[in-house]
Write a protein that holds these residues in place. Structure first.
Motif, PDB file in Angstrom:
ATOM      1  N   UNK A  32       0.333 -10.092   5.354  1.00 31.23           N
ATOM      2  CA  UNK A  32       0.663  -9.314   4.154  1.00 31.23           C
ATOM      3  C   UNK A  32       0.354 -10.205   2.946  1.00 31.23           C
ATOM      4  N   UNK A  33      -0.653  -9.833   2.212  1.00 30.62           N
ATOM      5  CA  UNK A  33      -1.121 -10.697   1.129  1.00 30.62           C
ATOM      6  C   UNK A  33      -1.616  -9.831  -0.032  1.00 30.62           C
ATOM      7  N   UNK A  34      -1.094 -10.119  -1.241  1.00 31.34           N
ATOM      8  CA  UNK A  34      -1.510  -9.410  -2.452  1.00 31.34           C
ATOM      9  C   UNK A  34      -2.291 -10.377  -3.323  1.00 31.34           C
ATOM     10  N   UNK A  35      -3.508 -10.019  -3.630  1.00 34.00           N
ATOM     11  CA  UNK A  35      -4.349 -10.904  -4.415  1.00 34.00           C
ATOM     12  C   UNK A  35      -4.618 -10.353  -5.802  1.00 34.00           C
ATOM     13  N   UNK A  36      -4.928 -11.245  -6.716  1.00 29.91           N
ATOM     14  CA  UNK A  36      -5.319 -10.829  -8.065  1.00 29.91           C
ATOM     15  C   UNK A  36      -6.491 -11.683  -8.508  1.00 29.91           C
ATOM     16  N   UNK A  37      -7.293 -11.125  -9.381  1.00 27.06           N
ATOM     17  CA  UNK A  37      -8.468 -11.844  -9.854  1.00 27.06           C
ATOM     18  C   UNK A  37      -8.738 -11.439 -11.298  1.00 27.06           C
ATOM     19  N   UNK A  84      -4.728  -8.666   2.378  1.00 22.99           N
ATOM     20  CA  UNK A  84      -4.173  -9.064   3.654  1.00 22.99           C
ATOM     21  C   UNK A  84      -4.668  -8.197   4.794  1.00 22.99           C
ATOM     22  N   UNK A  85      -3.942  -8.269   5.910  1.00 23.87           N
ATOM     23  CA  UNK A  85      -4.364  -7.569   7.118  1.00 23.87           C
ATOM     24  C   UNK A  85      -3.516  -6.348   7.420  1.00 23.87           C
ATOM     25  N   UNK A  86      -2.554  -6.026   6.547  1.00 30.53           N
ATOM     26  CA  UNK A  86      -1.698  -4.880   6.812  1.00 30.53           C
ATOM     27  C   UNK A  86      -1.344  -4.181   5.501  1.00 30.53           C
ATOM     28  N   UNK A 192      -4.325 -16.035  -5.957  1.00 30.83           N
ATOM     29  CA  UNK A 192      -5.490 -15.727  -6.777  1.00 30.83           C
ATOM     30  C   UNK A 192      -6.712 -15.731  -5.889  1.00 30.83           C
ATOM     31  N   UNK A 193      -7.441 -14.628  -5.861  1.00 33.75           N
ATOM     32  CA  UNK A 193      -8.640 -14.524  -5.039  1.00 33.75           C
ATOM     33  C   UNK A 193      -9.862 -14.853  -5.867  1.00 33.75           C
TER      34      UNK A 193
END
Length: 508
Positions: A32-37, A84-86, A192-193
């Motif tokens: 479970x991963x939330x990214x921002x850019x 993420x993966x879910x 941060x992606x």
């Protein structure tokens, strides 16, 4: 360390590391991963003034209580994405209160003048980011920081949205600080992606590691390349005996040679009895000569040591035009006793019966006589099969073939012909293989006792193969190692695989 399986260890490491990396990335930390850019952070004041002089002095924020001129502006585009993966649900956002905001984008030393959602990965996200969702911007005077509050947007894997903001610098001049996303994800993290314009560092490291493992295996292979595998011997082994078993033995020898290059093979498949006679005459005790047979007739050769290999299926074979789906044991006994002389007597075409037999002493003939005819055939004059091939025969005929290949060729080229051979060889020759008493030739049927025409394949050596000899090494390969797979591939059942291996010692 000579016997240490370093190649296996290297192979296991090469498999374990990528699997561990995958589990760590997508199950442990990346589930479970939330990214921002931040895709854009660009000052616009200079460009506007150069094109439209004085315009900024006439613009004011929409808020009636603000009298600040519009200057030192910048445009920022922030992408929020589920990397993420879910799935991320509304309940996955960590918040300290019951407010609707789940994330906060901070802009140090810059005030948010206006904002808008500019891109959605799918239209269904629109209602999660409308005016009722709680999306808003504010100013924290104590920290001199503009903030955009983002709602708890449910995001499937790969979903994203973008927020465009107009900012105005507040306070001292200088380079603008980077925007920062704050918040939390239960059981996951914010990060941060980066734009995927190059190979990720982790992927480069993983590929480099695998290259090193492969290189290490290559070095080990080169260092050990001149060493034969354990159990290999050097020298020459001559294999004689049953022509019915020629294909399987030659195939096994070829595969053995692929691992043990220093052992050479010679073959003479002229029949079981001839092979046993040659082995007896040579009286060789050095383990360089073995005989292969498909019937336990070694009782007449007391000095030979017998080792069972596999259960083999045999079959009756007929000319391709002779369409008789099944024959009974009684019919075959009448045919070979000369009581049936024309196929029309059994419902076939009006053709004389041509009996193609193996010579006395053949293991295949002994199996057929024992399993089908119930005993040896009476002595009758025989004609060479080569003399009748391709001829239209006026009456019943009987001929003798020395080896399996000659029998199959004669049956294929002679109308009305019938014979018998090992089942695998018969199918490869393209001949008809009628059922026996209604049961088709089949390995499992033979093992279950429903199909009667089967025999045991044996290997013979003079007085036992001495340890370390070519004969001992090859026989061990046939019975205990990959040779069993070769036997099985040719339609036989290795004795070691039988529920009751003692059955391989049966003679009847």
């Amino acid at each position: 360390m000579d016997g240490f399986p370093i190649e296996i260890v290297l192979a296991l490491i090469g498999v374990a590391v990528p699997i561990s990396a995958f589990l760590w990335e997508f199950v442990v930390v990346g589930r479970r991963r939330l990214g921002y850019r931040v895709q854009m952070d660009t000052p616009v004041t200079g460009e506007i003034e150069s094109v439209f002089p004085g315009v900024l002095t006439r613009l004011r924020p929409e808020s009636p209580d603000s009298a600040t001129d519009l200057k030192d502006l910048s445009v920022v585009l922030v992408r929020i994405e589920n990397s993420g993966a879910t799935t991320i649900d509304t309940s996955d956002y960590q918040t300290l209160d019951n407010g609707r905001a789940g994330l906060h984008v901070h802009f140090p030393q810059r005030r948010v003048i206006g904002m808008a959602v500019t891109e959605l990965s799918h239209p269904g996200l629109a209602e999660c980011l409308d005016a009722r969702s709680g999306i808003a911007h504010r100013w924290i005077a104590s920290a001199s920081c503009g903030v955009i509050d983002l709602p708890k947007v449910p995001l499937n894997r790969g979903d994203h949205y973008k927020v465009l903001a107009i900012l105005q610098r507040h306070g001292r001049a200088g380079a603008d600080a980077e925007p920062e996303l704050r918040g939390g994800i239960k059981g996951g993290r914010l990060l941060e992606t980066r734009s995927r314009t190059g190979a990720p560092r982790a992927m480069v490291l993983l590929v480099g590691f695998l290259v090193l493992v492969i290189a290490a295996q290559l070095v080990v292979g080169v260092v050990r390349g001149d060493r034969p595998p354990r159990g290999c011997v050097a020298g020459e082994l001559t294999v004689v005996g049953s022509s019915a078993l020629r294909p399987v033995i030659q195939d096994a020898a070829q595969r053995y040679r692929a691992e043990c290059r220093d052992l050479r093979f010679a073959f003479a498949f002229e029949g079981t009895e001839r092979g046993l006679d040659r082995l007896t005459r040579a009286a060789s005790t050095d383990g360089t000569l073995i005989a292969i047979g498909d019937n336990p007739i070694g009782a007449n050769y007391p000095k030979l040591d017998r080792r069972s290999l596999a259960v083999a299926v045999f079959t009756v074979v007929t000319h391709p035009e002779l369409d008789l789906p099944s024959l009974t044991t009684a019919q075959l006994r009448d045919i070979y006793a000369g009581r049936v002389t024309d196929w029309s007597e059994l419902g076939g075409p009006p053709l004389p019966v041509v009996l193609v037999e193996r010579a006395p002493g053949s293991g295949t003939r002994a199996v057929f006589e024992q399993r089908v005819l119930g005993g040896s055939q009476p002595a009758v004059p025989h004609t060479s099969c080569l003399a009748i091939q391709g001829r239209e025969l006026a009456g019943p005929t009987r001929c003798t073939a020395e080896v399996t290949g000659d029998l199959l060729q004669t049956v294929r080229n002679t109308r009305g012909a019938i014979g018998y051979s090992e089942f695998g060889e018969a199918t490869r020759a393209g001949l008809r293989t009628p059922a026996l008493n209604g049961v088709a030739p089949d390995r499992q049927a033979a093992l279950a006792g429903r199909y009667e025409l089967w025999g045991i394949e044996f290997a013979y050596s003079y007085g036992g193969a001495p340890p370390g000899s070519p004969a001992a090494a090859f026989l061990r390969y046939l019975t205990d190692e990959a040779g069993s797979d070769v036997l099985r591939a040719h339609g036989t059942e290795p004795c070691r695989d039988l529920p009751n291996p003692a059955r391989c010692g049966e003679s009847g």
